[in-house]
Design a protein around this motif. Structure first.
Motif, mmCIF file in Angstrom:
data_model
loop_
_atom_site.group_PDB
_atom_site.id
_atom_site.type_symbol
_atom_site.label_atom_id
_atom_site.label_comp_id
_atom_site.label_asym_id
_atom_site.label_seq_id
_atom_site.Cartn_x
_atom_site.Cartn_y
_atom_site.Cartn_z
ATOM 1 N N UNK A 132 103.080 117.873 90.801
ATOM 2 C CA UNK A 132 103.728 117.122 89.722
ATOM 3 C C UNK A 132 104.864 116.274 90.285
ATOM 4 N N UNK A 133 105.646 116.847 91.171
ATOM 5 C CA UNK A 133 106.762 116.096 91.750
ATOM 6 C C UNK A 133 106.270 115.013 92.700
ATOM 7 N N UNK A 134 105.179 115.305 93.407
ATOM 8 C CA UNK A 134 104.585 114.286 94.272
ATOM 9 C C UNK A 134 104.132 113.093 93.432
ATOM 10 N N UNK A 135 103.467 113.377 92.308
ATOM 11 C CA UNK A 135 102.942 112.309 91.460
ATOM 12 C C UNK A 135 104.058 111.505 90.805
ATOM 13 N N UNK A 136 105.161 112.176 90.485
ATOM 14 C CA UNK A 136 106.282 111.462 89.876
ATOM 15 C C UNK A 136 107.114 110.728 90.934
ATOM 16 N N UNK A 137 106.701 110.877 92.193
ATOM 17 C CA UNK A 137 107.411 110.180 93.262
ATOM 18 C C UNK A 137 108.734 110.831 93.606
ATOM 19 N N UNK A 138 108.907 112.095 93.227
ATOM 20 C CA UNK A 138 110.190 112.770 93.451
ATOM 21 C C UNK A 138 110.156 113.694 94.664
ATOM 22 N N UNK A 139 109.013 113.702 95.362
ATOM 23 C CA UNK A 139 108.894 114.573 96.520
ATOM 24 C C UNK A 139 109.139 113.749 97.768
ATOM 25 N N UNK A 140 110.075 114.158 98.583
ATOM 26 C CA UNK A 140 110.264 113.489 99.868
ATOM 27 C C UNK A 140 110.744 114.502 100.882
ATOM 28 N N UNK A 141 111.059 114.031 102.085
ATOM 29 C CA UNK A 141 111.399 114.967 103.158
ATOM 30 C C UNK A 141 112.688 115.729 102.855
ATOM 31 N N UNK A 142 113.599 115.093 102.096
ATOM 32 C CA UNK A 142 114.883 115.751 101.817
ATOM 33 C C UNK A 142 114.738 116.865 100.797
ATOM 34 N N UNK A 143 113.969 116.611 99.726
ATOM 35 C CA UNK A 143 113.904 117.587 98.634
ATOM 36 C C UNK A 143 112.648 118.454 98.677
ATOM 37 N N UNK A 144 111.732 118.147 99.594
ATOM 38 C CA UNK A 144 110.463 118.877 99.647
ATOM 39 C C UNK A 144 110.658 120.387 99.725
ATOM 40 N N UNK A 145 111.571 120.818 100.614
ATOM 41 C CA UNK A 145 111.830 122.248 100.798
ATOM 42 C C UNK A 145 112.415 122.888 99.561
ATOM 43 N N UNK A 146 113.344 122.181 98.922
ATOM 44 C CA UNK A 146 113.984 122.699 97.707
ATOM 45 C C UNK A 146 112.952 122.854 96.594
ATOM 46 N N UNK A 147 112.071 121.844 96.458
ATOM 47 C CA UNK A 147 111.038 121.901 95.414
ATOM 48 C C UNK A 147 110.086 123.067 95.664
ATOM 49 N N UNK A 148 109.739 123.275 96.937
ATOM 50 C CA UNK A 148 108.853 124.398 97.260
ATOM 51 C C UNK A 148 109.510 125.725 96.873
ATOM 52 N N UNK A 149 110.830 125.822 97.095
ATOM 53 C CA UNK A 149 111.557 127.051 96.757
ATOM 54 C C UNK A 149 111.565 127.279 95.243
ATOM 55 N N UNK A 150 111.820 126.196 94.474
ATOM 56 C CA UNK A 150 111.803 126.330 93.013
ATOM 57 C C UNK A 150 110.379 126.647 92.547
ATOM 58 N N UNK A 151 109.408 126.076 93.267
ATOM 59 C CA UNK A 151 108.000 126.313 92.937
ATOM 60 C C UNK A 151 107.634 127.787 92.974
ATOM 61 N N UNK A 152 108.253 128.534 93.905
ATOM 62 C CA UNK A 152 107.972 129.967 94.021
ATOM 63 C C UNK A 152 108.269 130.680 92.700
ATOM 64 N N UNK A 153 109.333 130.233 92.021
ATOM 65 C CA UNK A 153 109.666 130.808 90.716
ATOM 66 C C UNK A 153 108.482 130.692 89.766
ATOM 67 N N UNK A 154 107.823 129.504 89.798
ATOM 68 C CA UNK A 154 106.765 129.256 88.835
ATOM 69 C C UNK A 154 105.419 129.844 89.232
ATOM 70 N N UNK A 155 105.074 129.745 90.521
ATOM 71 C CA UNK A 155 103.727 130.216 90.862
ATOM 72 C C UNK A 155 103.709 131.697 91.229
ATOM 73 N N UNK A 156 104.859 132.267 91.549
ATOM 74 C CA UNK A 156 104.858 133.686 91.925
ATOM 75 C C UNK A 156 105.607 134.559 90.915
ATOM 76 N N UNK A 157 106.887 134.237 90.661
ATOM 77 C CA UNK A 157 107.723 135.099 89.833
ATOM 78 C C UNK A 157 107.249 135.117 88.369
#
Lengths: 229, 257
Positions: free
Chosen positions: A176-201
């Motif tokens: 979703x963030x990739x498609x919205x153009x909000x994924x880049x090298x700076x925030x990619x790691x942070x988004x992956x970390x927040x993603x864990x909340x949604x896909x795992x927790x």
């Protein structure tokens, strides 16, 4: 052509709709989970029943509910359309195609995980929305949960569906963030970390409930709660 | 080395193709993959048969002409190389390798392993250009560009337009190619004049050509011989969203003047 029509029909536009509705549905999951966790409070279901009563009577929630239904419909329709068009884009299939070597399972199977989650959604709505809002003399919400999860098959179905939801979000949240153009090298790691909340927790949080009710909540409690209406 | 090849043979776009098996028995591990095919073709010609048609030109990984799906992987199993840079030492004696053309609706087969990639040229014609003034040659560094911006644009410009991204994508999507071109020009000052129109036109042309929709699998990035990153796809998406938000309705101009 009208610019808005062109946007909706374009490949990127359709996916922007998918990502926005997907993130909206993620926010719904989070709220739904927080409410559901009141089931674990050892008060004979008072907290959960109060939450359930609030959700089914509050005006603002009822308006949001319409948005939620629309969100699901747009997400499902856009998803099916993209899937169908993508099938047309390669009329002759490869004899050998080692897509497995380069891509994760979750990313290749969103249509499968999404479809099973949709089946789950229908069953879930039939049990709980049907069982509480469209029944004469409905039981308390807590009693209904306890009796539904006293079935092993039903509880197992929930756990399986939630595992697949986890895989769906494993792909979907970052996509979703990739498609919205909000994924880049700076925030990619942070988004992956927040993603864990949604896909795992979040899926684990939901899955705790059928497991807890099936194994640790004895039937007499449920009967008592049923008798208590 | 002895290599068995399972090769897709197809006379032209209209005919239906089929696989044929050839055995290359005297393959040196130092041969490039295309040199191995040259040897197989020499034998086929000597035997009075039609040689296997495949695209190639520079044979040093810069022109973007070659491209075969080798054993289910675009440009073969190794990272960051074109088909011409693949060597036979990658394979083992006795291996059977399946060779197929790029398969996509937008890339009709010309013959055997050659496909028609002019769909990508038409995407470039739709918006992959910049306006320049004619006249004297401008100073090399007349327009200041921050180093990191130039680097990022250069990474996108590394795209050689081979089409491996389309071939690798489960959806036959050309997003990585279009993203590389849009990204490169959107980053640089020279690309600002057509910035808004470019992304709208190129995405429109991409969709019209019958390429699929990106589903963020990132198979394209994994197979790209120039390692063009999918962060350029995010930039394309951002540019597309921006273009839709800022585009002004164009007034009908009288023309001429």
């Amino acid at each position: 052509m009208n610019q808005l029509t062109a946007f909706v029909q374009s490949s990127v536009g359709k996916k922007i709709f998918m990502s926005l509705t997907g993130l909206f549905l993620c926010s719904f999951l989070l709220v739904h989970l927080v409410g559901n966790l009141t089931l674990l409070k050892n008060d004979g279901g008072a907290a959960f029943d109060a939450y359930s009563h609030f959700m089914s009577t509050n005006g603002a929630i009822r308006v949001l509910e319409v948005g939620l239904v629309l969100g699901f419909l747009v997400h499902i329709c856009a998803g099916l359309l993209v899937w169908w068009q993508n099938r047309q884009a390669r009329p002759t299939k490869y004899e050998t195609y080692r897509l497995k070597d380069t891509t994760p399972w979750a990313s290749r199977n969103t249509i499968v995980t999404g479809s099973i989650v949709l089946i789950f959604l229908v069953v879930h709505l039939q049990t709980f929305v049907g069982g509480l809002r469209f029944t004469e003399n409905p039981p308390s919400a807590y009693a209904l949960v306890a009796s539904a999860f006293s079935s092993g098959w039903y509880s197992a179905f929930y756990v399986v569906a939630l595992v697949l939801l986890g895989y769906h979000l494993r792909h979907g949240f970052q996509a979703a963030f990739q498609t919205l153009g909000l994924r880049n090298k700076r925030y990619g790691g942070l988004l992956d970390a927040i993603g864990v909340l949604f896909w795992l927790i979040v899926p684990i949080g939901f899955a705790i409930l059928p497991v807890y009710f099936y194994f640790f909540h004895n039937v007499s409690d449920a009967t008592m709660a049923l008798g208590g209406i | 080395m002895k290599i068995t090849l399972n090769v897709w043979r197809q006379q032209n776009a209209q005919s239906s193709g089929r696989f044929e098996t050839y055995v290359a028995s005297n393959v040196s591990e130092h041969m490039s993959f295309l040199e191995m095919l040259d040897v197989v073709n020499t034998d086929l010609v000597k035997a009075g048969k039609e040689p296997i048609a495949f695209d190639h030109d520079c044979r040093e990984g810069v022109c973007g002409s070659c491209g075969i799906v080798i054993g289910g992987r675009a440009h073969g199993p190794n990272r960051a190389i074109a088909t011409c840079q693949l060597h036979m030492r990658t394979f083992r004696d006795g291996d059977t390798i399946t060779l197929e053309p790029w398969r996509a609706k937008a890339f009709p087969v010309i013959k055997d392993l050659m496909v028609d990639r002019t769909a990508m040229d038409r995407i470039m014609q739709a918006g992959g250009y910049v306006s320049v003034k004619t006249g004297g040659v401008p100073d090399g560094n007349a327009i200041p560009i921050p180093k990191h911006v130039a680097d990022e644009a250069m990474d996108a410009a590394a795209c050689i337009g081979c089409g491996a991204c389309v071939a690798a994508c489960p959806n036959g999507s050309a997003m990585l190619f279009v993203a590389a071109k849009v990204s490169q020009l959107a980053l640089l000052p020279q690309g600002q004049v057509e910035r808004t129109e470019r992304v709208l036109k190129m995405v429109k042309q991409m969709d019209d050509e019958g390429f699929g929709n990106c589903s963020n699998n990132y198979a394209c990035e994994a197979e790209c011989p120039k390692e063009v990153s999918v962060t350029h796809i995010a930039r394309l998406n951002r540019e597309y969203l921006r273009a839709n938000l800022v585009k002004e309705e164009q007034k009908e101009s009288a023309g001429g003047a």
